[in-house]
Design a protein around this motif. Structure first.
Motif, short mmCIF file in Angstrom:
data_model
loop_
_atom_site.label_atom_id
_atom_site.label_comp_id
_atom_site.label_asym_id
_atom_site.label_seq_id
_atom_site.Cartn_x
_atom_site.Cartn_y
_atom_site.Cartn_z
N SER A 156 6.65 15.95 33.95
CA SER A 156 6.38 16.27 35.35
C SER A 156 6.47 14.99 36.16
O SER A 156 6.03 13.93 35.69
CB SER A 156 5.00 16.90 35.50
OG SER A 156 4.67 17.09 36.86
N SER A 158 6.37 13.40 40.46
CA SER A 158 6.20 13.69 41.88
C SER A 158 6.33 12.42 42.70
O SER A 158 6.03 11.32 42.23
CB SER A 158 4.83 14.33 42.12
OG SER A 158 4.71 15.54 41.40
N TYR A 160 5.27 11.00 46.63
CA TYR A 160 4.50 11.25 47.85
C TYR A 160 4.74 10.12 48.84
O TYR A 160 4.46 8.95 48.52
CB TYR A 160 3.00 11.36 47.53
CG TYR A 160 2.68 12.45 46.52
CD1 TYR A 160 2.53 13.77 46.92
CD2 TYR A 160 2.53 12.14 45.17
CE1 TYR A 160 2.25 14.77 45.99
CE2 TYR A 160 2.25 13.13 44.24
CZ TYR A 160 2.12 14.44 44.67
OH TYR A 160 1.84 15.42 43.74
N CYS A 226 8.23 19.29 52.28
CA CYS A 226 7.69 19.41 50.93
C CYS A 226 8.67 20.24 50.10
O CYS A 226 9.40 21.07 50.62
CB CYS A 226 6.30 20.03 50.92
SG CYS A 226 6.24 21.73 51.51
N GLY A 237 8.40 19.10 39.24
CA GLY A 237 7.58 18.20 40.04
C GLY A 237 7.63 18.56 41.51
O GLY A 237 7.99 19.68 41.87
N ALA A 238 7.28 17.57 42.35
CA ALA A 238 7.19 17.84 43.78
C ALA A 238 7.57 16.61 44.59
O ALA A 238 7.45 15.47 44.13
CB ALA A 238 5.76 18.25 44.15
#
Length: 349
Positions: A156, A158, A160, A226, A237-238
């Motif tokens: 995973s 991400s 930000y 997003c 993931g993000a």
């Protein structure tokens, strides 16, 4: 480059564009003066030329881009101009036989970026893009850990980028508008972190994104984004990117892998291995995420410029070449397309 009598000749470079992006480049070039000579500085704005001349009386300033391109002693051009000008200027540099180091983004669309890359490759010239986050010490260490396999397979990941841009920032004419900047938070701010992120994780295969313009500014580009993402190996993931998060927070990349989790917060790296071992590399927490977009060290820029000079001398591609930078352009375009079409988008490898 060795001249007559064994004397090392400095690499003569022309600087085109004397706006906000100039500061870390100029500081880096001055510190590399044993290797680099700033041969000419150009901007079409007489006001900016005059202001720059008062602050830098030792540098040569010209009101003619043609003069810069025609000077055969100038080997490379550092382009620090608005994104919508990049394709045309890169093609003109290619026609003049100049290597190019281009401030991000490569261009405002993938297609225009590909045309710029093709022009430089056809001319057999070096083409580097200023995506300097890869050159931070902590970023390089994390890349080593990923490349060695110590972290294990990605599970995973991400990214930000929760930044703030003030009303004063958007008060500059055209700021945040497609006609001037070509894009919003993705192309203008988050691109650095997204480029580093994808260089660490490997290709992103599928995206489901939302991109919006907040009611805080009178702009026509996105400032809140997003997305859910799926990587080529099946990991998920993000991505979370914005410039509405007051007062601005350190950008963060997290990689959760089979053997460890790594967290990169601006220039600080923490790695937690499942066998109990930890690794920490301390660095700056100021990454330009607050009201001052230039509040960061120039050291990564300097390292990137050194890599570009080495690439020219060694006849190789820079670490972040034009073709390499196409990858983050494709990612950004895919994020926006997913939002526009209201569906997940597959990204071609």
């Amino acid at each position: 480059m060795i001249g007559m009598g064994g004397r090392v000749e400095r690499h003569r470079i022309g600087v085109v564009g004397l706006g906000m992006a100039l500061k870390p480049h100029l500081q880096s070039l001055r510190e590399l003066q044993e290797r680099v000579e700033i041969a000419a500085c150009y901007t079409p704005s007489e006001e900016r030329r005059d202001a720059f001349g008062r602050e830098n009386p030792d540098l040569s300033i010209t009101d003619s881009l043609e003069r810069v391109l025609a000077d055969k002693s100038i080997r490379s051009v550092l382009l620090l101009t608005p994104p919508t000008t990049h394709q045309d200027l890169v093609q003109r540099c290619a026609a003049a036989g100049k290597h190019v180091l281009l401030e991000k983004p490569l261009e405002v669309t993938v297609e225009r970026g590909r045309q710029a890359v093709a022009a430089m490759e056809k001319a057999g010239l070096r083409f580097g893009i200023v995506l300097q986050h890869r050159f931070r010490k902590a970023s390089r260490r994390l890349a080593e850990l990923v490349g060695s396999g110590d972290l294990g397979a990605l599970v995973s990941a991400s990214a930000y980028i929760r930044w703030w841009r003030s009303p004063e920032y958007f008060a500059q004419p055209g700021r945040g508008m497609k006609a001037r900047d070509g894009g919003g938070v993705l192309l203008t701010q988050a691109i650095h972190t997204l480029d580093l992120f994808q260089s660490l994780t490997g290709p992103i295969a599928r995206i489901a994104a939302f991109a919006r313009t907040s009611p805080l500014r009178r702009i026509d580009t996105e400032d809140i984004v997003c997305a859910a993402i799926e990587f080529g190996n099946g990991a998920i993931g993000a991505i979370d990117a914005t410039t509405v998060s007051y007062p601005g927070f350190p950008e963060r990349i997290e990689l959760a892998c089979e053997n460890a989790t790594a967290v990169l917060s601006v220039e600080t790296l923490e790695v937690h291995f499942k066998n109990g071992r930890t690794e920490r590399l301390e660095g700056s927490s100021a990454g330009g995420g607050g009201a001052d977009p230039m509040a960061f060290s120039h050291e990564a820029h300097k390292a990137l410029i050194v890599d570009f000079l080495d690439a020219v001398e060694q006849g190789r591609h820079p670490a972040v070449s034009g073709r390499e930078a196409l990858k983050v352009q494709v990612l950004i375009e895919s994020l926006l397309r997913s939002s526009d079409e209201g569906r997940p988008v597959e990204i071609e490898p």
